[in-house]
Write a protein that holds these residues in place. Sequence first.
Motif, PDB file in Angstrom:
ATOM      1  N   THR B 330       7.521  -4.319  17.103  1.00  0.00           N
ATOM      2  CA  THR B 330       6.354  -3.676  16.513  1.00  0.00           C
ATOM      3  C   THR B 330       6.784  -2.755  15.376  1.00  0.00           C
ATOM      4  O   THR B 330       6.157  -2.739  14.313  1.00  0.00           O
ATOM      5  N   THR B 331       7.866  -2.022  15.606  1.00  0.00           N
ATOM      6  CA  THR B 331       8.348  -1.125  14.555  1.00  0.00           C
ATOM      7  C   THR B 331       8.735  -1.917  13.318  1.00  0.00           C
ATOM      8  O   THR B 331       8.294  -1.612  12.202  1.00  0.00           O
ATOM      9  N   VAL B 332       9.551  -2.959  13.539  1.00  0.00           N
ATOM     10  CA  VAL B 332       9.991  -3.771  12.401  1.00  0.00           C
ATOM     11  C   VAL B 332       8.792  -4.468  11.751  1.00  0.00           C
ATOM     12  O   VAL B 332       8.680  -4.530  10.524  1.00  0.00           O
ATOM     13  N   GLY B 333       7.883  -4.962  12.592  1.00  0.00           N
ATOM     14  CA  GLY B 333       6.699  -5.649  12.080  1.00  0.00           C
ATOM     15  C   GLY B 333       5.853  -4.725  11.213  1.00  0.00           C
ATOM     16  O   GLY B 333       5.381  -5.121  10.143  1.00  0.00           O
ATOM     17  N   ALA B 334       5.671  -3.496  11.674  1.00  0.00           N
ATOM     18  CA  ALA B 334       4.875  -2.539  10.905  1.00  0.00           C
ATOM     19  C   ALA B 334       5.580  -2.212   9.590  1.00  0.00           C
ATOM     20  O   ALA B 334       4.943  -2.116   8.535  1.00  0.00           O
ATOM     21  N   TRP B 335       6.902  -2.107   9.676  1.00  0.00           N
ATOM     22  CA  TRP B 335       7.659  -1.835   8.462  1.00  0.00           C
ATOM     23  C   TRP B 335       7.545  -3.010   7.484  1.00  0.00           C
ATOM     24  O   TRP B 335       7.273  -2.834   6.299  1.00  0.00           O
ATOM     25  N   MET B 336       7.707  -4.238   8.022  1.00  0.00           N
ATOM     26  CA  MET B 336       7.581  -5.416   7.163  1.00  0.00           C
ATOM     27  C   MET B 336       6.179  -5.485   6.572  1.00  0.00           C
ATOM     28  O   MET B 336       5.995  -5.885   5.420  1.00  0.00           O
ATOM     29  N   GLY B 337       5.196  -5.100   7.369  1.00  0.00           N
ATOM     30  CA  GLY B 337       3.822  -5.075   6.874  1.00  0.00           C
ATOM     31  C   GLY B 337       3.678  -4.149   5.689  1.00  0.00           C
ATOM     32  O   GLY B 337       3.040  -4.486   4.687  1.00  0.00           O
ATOM     33  N   SER B 338       4.305  -2.978   5.765  1.00  0.00           N
ATOM     34  CA  SER B 338       4.142  -2.039   4.664  1.00  0.00           C
ATOM     35  C   SER B 338       4.919  -2.510   3.435  1.00  0.00           C
ATOM     36  O   SER B 338       4.471  -2.326   2.307  1.00  0.00           O
ATOM     37  N   VAL B 339       6.060  -3.171   3.673  1.00  0.00           N
ATOM     38  CA  VAL B 339       6.798  -3.750   2.534  1.00  0.00           C
ATOM     39  C   VAL B 339       5.959  -4.849   1.879  1.00  0.00           C
ATOM     40  O   VAL B 339       5.830  -4.918   0.658  1.00  0.00           O
ATOM     41  N   LEU B 340       5.379  -5.668   2.730  1.00  0.00           N
ATOM     42  CA  LEU B 340       4.568  -6.773   2.221  1.00  0.00           C
ATOM     43  C   LEU B 340       3.340  -6.256   1.470  1.00  0.00           C
ATOM     44  O   LEU B 340       2.900  -6.845   0.482  1.00  0.00           O
ATOM     45  N   THR B 341       2.805  -5.156   1.942  1.00  0.00           N
ATOM     46  CA  THR B 341       1.663  -4.547   1.272  1.00  0.00           C
ATOM     47  C   THR B 341       2.041  -4.180  -0.153  1.00  0.00           C
ATOM     48  O   THR B 341       1.326  -4.481  -1.117  1.00  0.00           O
ATOM     49  N   GLU B 342       3.199  -3.557  -0.249  1.00  0.00           N
ATOM     50  CA  GLU B 342       3.738  -3.164  -1.540  1.00  0.00           C
ATOM     51  C   GLU B 342       3.798  -4.387  -2.453  1.00  0.00           C
ATOM     52  O   GLU B 342       3.406  -4.364  -3.615  1.00  0.00           O
ATOM     53  N   PHE B 343       4.265  -5.468  -1.855  1.00  0.00           N
ATOM     54  CA  PHE B 343       4.501  -6.703  -2.530  1.00  0.00           C
ATOM     55  C   PHE B 343       3.165  -7.365  -2.921  1.00  0.00           C
ATOM     56  O   PHE B 343       3.008  -7.909  -4.000  1.00  0.00           O
ATOM     57  N   TYR B 344       2.200  -7.264  -2.051  1.00  0.00           N
ATOM     58  CA  TYR B 344       0.877  -7.823  -2.322  1.00  0.00           C
ATOM     59  C   TYR B 344       0.201  -7.128  -3.490  1.00  0.00           C
ATOM     60  O   TYR B 344      -0.525  -7.744  -4.249  1.00  0.00           O
ATOM     61  N   THR B 345       0.444  -5.821  -3.601  1.00  0.00           N
ATOM     62  CA  THR B 345      -0.245  -5.108  -4.669  1.00  0.00           C
ATOM     63  C   THR B 345       0.244  -5.575  -6.040  1.00  0.00           C
ATOM     64  O   THR B 345      -0.402  -5.321  -7.036  1.00  0.00           O
ATOM     65  N   GLN B 346       1.377  -6.307  -6.072  1.00  0.00           N
ATOM     66  CA  GLN B 346       1.786  -6.937  -7.324  1.00  0.00           C
ATOM     67  C   GLN B 346       0.826  -8.042  -7.721  1.00  0.00           C
ATOM     68  O   GLN B 346       0.653  -8.341  -8.883  1.00  0.00           O
ATOM     69  N   PHE B 347       0.282  -8.719  -6.719  1.00  0.00           N
ATOM     70  CA  PHE B 347      -0.528  -9.904  -6.993  1.00  0.00           C
ATOM     71  C   PHE B 347      -2.021  -9.656  -6.831  1.00  0.00           C
ATOM     72  O   PHE B 347      -2.828 -10.248  -7.506  1.00  0.00           O
ATOM     73  N   TYR B 348      -2.344  -8.803  -5.894  1.00  0.00           N
ATOM     74  CA  TYR B 348      -3.756  -8.595  -5.589  1.00  0.00           C
ATOM     75  C   TYR B 348      -4.159  -7.186  -5.962  1.00  0.00           C
ATOM     76  O   TYR B 348      -3.540  -6.225  -5.503  1.00  0.00           O
ATOM     77  N   PHE B 350      -6.511  -4.282  -5.602  1.00  0.00           N
ATOM     78  CA  PHE B 350      -7.571  -3.631  -4.838  1.00  0.00           C
ATOM     79  C   PHE B 350      -7.617  -2.170  -5.261  1.00  0.00           C
ATOM     80  O   PHE B 350      -6.588  -1.595  -5.605  1.00  0.00           O
ATOM     81  N   PRO B 351      -8.816  -1.549  -5.194  1.00  0.00           N
ATOM     82  CA  PRO B 351      -8.889  -0.117  -5.492  1.00  0.00           C
ATOM     83  C   PRO B 351      -7.952   0.665  -4.577  1.00  0.00           C
ATOM     84  O   PRO B 351      -7.182   1.499  -5.025  1.00  0.00           O
ATOM     85  N   VAL B 352      -8.059   0.380  -3.289  1.00  0.00           N
ATOM     86  CA  VAL B 352      -7.093   0.935  -2.346  1.00  0.00           C
ATOM     87  C   VAL B 352      -6.738  -0.186  -1.409  1.00  0.00           C
ATOM     88  O   VAL B 352      -7.605  -0.909  -0.934  1.00  0.00           O
ATOM     89  N   PHE B 353      -5.465  -0.365  -1.202  1.00  0.00           N
ATOM     90  CA  PHE B 353      -5.086  -1.335  -0.191  1.00  0.00           C
ATOM     91  C   PHE B 353      -4.368  -0.560   0.881  1.00  0.00           C
ATOM     92  O   PHE B 353      -3.222  -0.176   0.730  1.00  0.00           O
ATOM     93  N   GLU B 354      -5.105  -0.315   1.938  1.00  0.00           N
ATOM     94  CA  GLU B 354      -4.504   0.490   2.985  1.00  0.00           C
ATOM     95  C   GLU B 354      -4.001  -0.413   4.073  1.00  0.00           C
ATOM     96  O   GLU B 354      -4.758  -1.144   4.697  1.00  0.00           O
ATOM     97  N   TYR B 355      -2.687  -0.323   4.286  1.00  0.00           N
ATOM     98  CA  TYR B 355      -2.123  -1.104   5.363  1.00  0.00           C
ATOM     99  C   TYR B 355      -2.313  -0.331   6.657  1.00  0.00           C
ATOM    100  O   TYR B 355      -2.049   0.871   6.725  1.00  0.00           O
ATOM    101  N   GLY B 356      -2.798  -0.996   7.653  1.00  0.00           N
ATOM    102  CA  GLY B 356      -2.984  -0.331   8.938  1.00  0.00           C
ATOM    103  C   GLY B 356      -2.587  -1.248  10.071  1.00  0.00           C
ATOM    104  O   GLY B 356      -2.770  -2.457   9.991  1.00  0.00           O
TER     105      GLY B 356
END
Lengths: 253, 787
Positions: B330-348, B350-356
């Motif tokens: 879960t810890t690693v998954g949440a971390w990967m999620g936040s990295v991926l969020t960062e990565f998504y904001t390159q392509f998508y 959004f006004p705010v993209f809040e990873y939760g």
Amino acid sequence: MSDHSSSQPVRDSAAATADAPAVFEARGLTKIYHVGDVDVHALRGVDVNLYEGEFVVLLGPSGSGKSTLLNILGGLDVPTAGHVRYFGHDLTKDDDRALTQFRREHVGFVFQFYNLIPSLTAMENIALVTEISTDPMRPAEALEMVDLSDRKDHFPSQLSGGEQQRVAIARAIAKRPKVLLCDEPTGALDVKTGIVVLEAIERANRELGTTTAVITHNAIIAEMADRVLMLSGGLISDVRHNTRRIPACDLVW
Amino acid sequence: MSALNRKMLRDLLHMKGQALAICLVMACGIAIFVMALSMVDSLQRTLDTYYDHHRFAEVFAHLKRAPNSLARRIAEIPGVSQMQTRIVQQVTLDVPGMAEPAEGRLISLPDQHVGALNALYLRRGRFIEPGSGREVVVSESFADAHRLGPGDSVTAVLNGRRQELRIVGVVLSPEYIYQIRPGDLLPDTRRFGVFWIAYDELAAAFDMQGAFNDVSLSLMSDASEPQVLRHLDELTEAYGGLGSYVRDDQLSHKFVTNEITQMRVTAVVVPTIFLAVAAFLLNVVISRLINTQREQIAVLKGIGYPRREIGWHYMKLILAIMLIAVALGTTVGAWMGSVLTEFYTQFYQFPVFEYGLDAWIVVMALVVSTASAVAGTLGAVWRAMRLPPAQAMRPQAPEVYRPTILERGGLQRFLSPAMRMIVRYLERRPVKSLLSCAGIALATSILVLGNYMEDAIDYVMDFEFQRVKRYDLSVSLVESASSAAMSQIRHLPGVMHCEPFRALSVRLRSAHRARRVGIMGLDSHGELYRVIDMNEDVIPLPRRGLVLSRKLGELLAVGPGDTVTVEVLQETRPVREVPVSGLVEDFSGMSAYMDIRAVNRLMREGDRVTGAFISADPDRMDLLYRELKDLPQVAGVTVKAAALESFRNTIAQNMLLMKTVNVIFAVIIAFGVVYNNARISLSERSRELATLRVIGFTRVEISMIQLGELAVLTLISIPAGLLLGYGWAALTTSAFDTELFRIPLVVDRSTYAFAATVVMIAALFSGLIVRRMLDRLDLVAVLKTNE
Ligand SMILES: Nc1ncnc2c1ncn2[C@@H]1O[C@H](COP(=O)(O)OP(=O)(O)O)[C@@H](O)[C@H]1O
Ligand SMILES: [Mg+2]
């Protein structure tokens, strides 16, 4: 398996020890193992009583059914036919749950290879029992009885065979069982160590009044007993009453 | 703590190496599960909120030009809740600091835009003020790519005239979350920007006063989409309507939802694989543990511990391993999620993209991993519970061995005694050996799969940018033009070679199936844009007839020899029956190719073109760009090298990340399986091996037996794994067979070599550990244990 089938079964006369009530009454105990296509008759209709407080030794050659009998009495195994009554209660009608409860409350086992839990210390091995009993001794007290108070924090691998067996005895008696069943407790030990172990068993029998049955090949150990049951070919072939019990420390072999 | 719990903890500590290996495999699965699900959840939530707050439309249509009076009639279509009409124009841009022209999309904003559909989100600056001249707001990705902000300007060619556009604000739009130029594979933020400008300004520049060319609708909840579409098509047909479509076909939305769907699939497939492997490893390890503890179990029963307590005792051990894995995963998954969020904001955007990370996902992870752990070990635990205590006390009979199939086949002559031990051991536990092989094969296949993605993308890039598109520039014109325009382009400075094309918006229809696509009319003998198959054989464009993307053919259920109805959505809007002459495997979008003369015949027109492919002199590019920026007929210029470069940059970065993650995961699986297998067989055979040592075998000799087994397993598994990897690749190919893009089934030899090497290294490493344990084998202790 056995060519003793001609030998007549000997009926253990209850009259001999009539003053004490029977703890176990076994009638017609039969145990058949199926190994491949062969039926092994481990017990062929054994009738036997064990009386309160008595010290019984079971003698007999290897394969004669001693362990099988003891295991059935202790509720560790069930007979193919026949009945065992414990204070009048028919154990053979019990299911696994009831047998477990029976063992937990009334029986202490000691095995030839000690069978301590290797990952638990001497004290913890005893705690294993005291934690689930209703009126146990303190683990330290049980260790005291086998003279091993100074080894309470040792793991089995740090104890000699004799010491391990004494811990096993302490573990068996810590719940203050009604019966103590020992399957070749000295089988893996040398004479001197064997005697120390037997002394511990003797003491439990004497001080706690525990009905005790000990399996052995060693006829000399039979001298300790009130009564000696001889098994051969799955039958009790002889019963002997000792007029005098010789204390373990005086045994010579 | 109770003595039994203490035993559990010490058992756990005793098998910490194996527990850790299992934990890691399990944690990988949970990490992916948590990452993918939380990503889906966050994306979906962000998307829904964004669409809702900014009133993203549900139906869209473009047309050539319609008077505002039509708007009222559109608004009256039953089921329409809100309507917005706009002018949308394609322009070329001259951006400071960039030689080549960029492409801009200008969209009109009504004076009163509050409450309108497709509302903008203001990131910086302000909105345009009515009547304030050529003020624009610009999409954030373009602004960021050029470091533009309020106060800066860009030059656009509006209907042939160069005009300054003054930026007053930076905005985001729900229509351009994924801001991609139609036909592109990835967003090119430097070369494609969207601008919003006052309606009056845009109308004046393009002579569109009182008219519009773009409609968006939102619908009432009980509206029938197909009926609204039909009505809208009927109304716009006379005005050059290009066919209306729903939100699911809106380009940006399609990409975002495509991503969500893929994440959903990932959330199921990958964790399933990892948890299955973890369950298998748990099964092996716990079965072994219970086997070695037969007598302990018997004693516990003898003492009076009931079955369920013994079962629970082992279950606790399993659950402890699992809980550690869940915490880690879960810890690693949440971390990967936040990295991926960062990565998504390159392509998508959004006004705010809040990873939760929602609690329910963690609960799901717990449920899923408990289920797999229990499923993997229930049998073993059940056996422990059912173990007859009296029997368990008896020393176990020697295990039954027999000559193996190999030996019975008369091959024993070729096997050394050590080899025989290995083969017999493996054959006696066929299921376990098979599953171990499966585990190693799986690890190999994951590595193949990871690299295959790279192979496929390399292939697509090479195919698209080198073999199909051999031009340097592609220029599209505002309107179809005569061949005179061609000769004008041909004579621009730096143009070495030039071929015309004519693009046509059409609807292809076959029975009840229809798709809106562009027909690309090409010079059939052209060299700059070739319709080729994967063997690089040119697919001829006949005098009559269409060549369709294979996927398009499938969707329309037509093949060579069939006929499709072509409904042209432009100009005179002819409807014709055209035969399909062939299908072609291509990888992005859906295309229909035709000989340009056939297109012109279809339109009953002479030589008309809508653009040209140019091969240019590299030394005179800047000059050419400058000329192109000023040409009024030019609507857009695509520079292949630039597109290729931006594609490479984004992809390369992502591929590296993916590859690293893949390798780590595969190594964890390979190591987990090989190591556990080696540990178990070592524990099962330590007596045997110690005996051999006692009778005079050397360390090296007994190591040979133990490591030989490992080697046999690994060597059998790797080819199987390579094959399985090819299978995954094939599966991926069919999973990615979408309208937006497709990937070819090409696996490079180096990919196979890489996978095999990594697995062999992991095996070698486990081998070294086993070797060390063998060296420390305590002969006396091993022989003393009564097992
Ligand atoms: N679980 C078993 N399966 C098959 N045969 C058994 C089993 N347990 C005991 N026997 C057989 O039953 C007979 C009596 O065994 P046992 O009671 O262990 O004898 P003893 O303890 O007197 O040596 C022996 O022949 C033994 O092989
Ligand atoms: Mg025996």
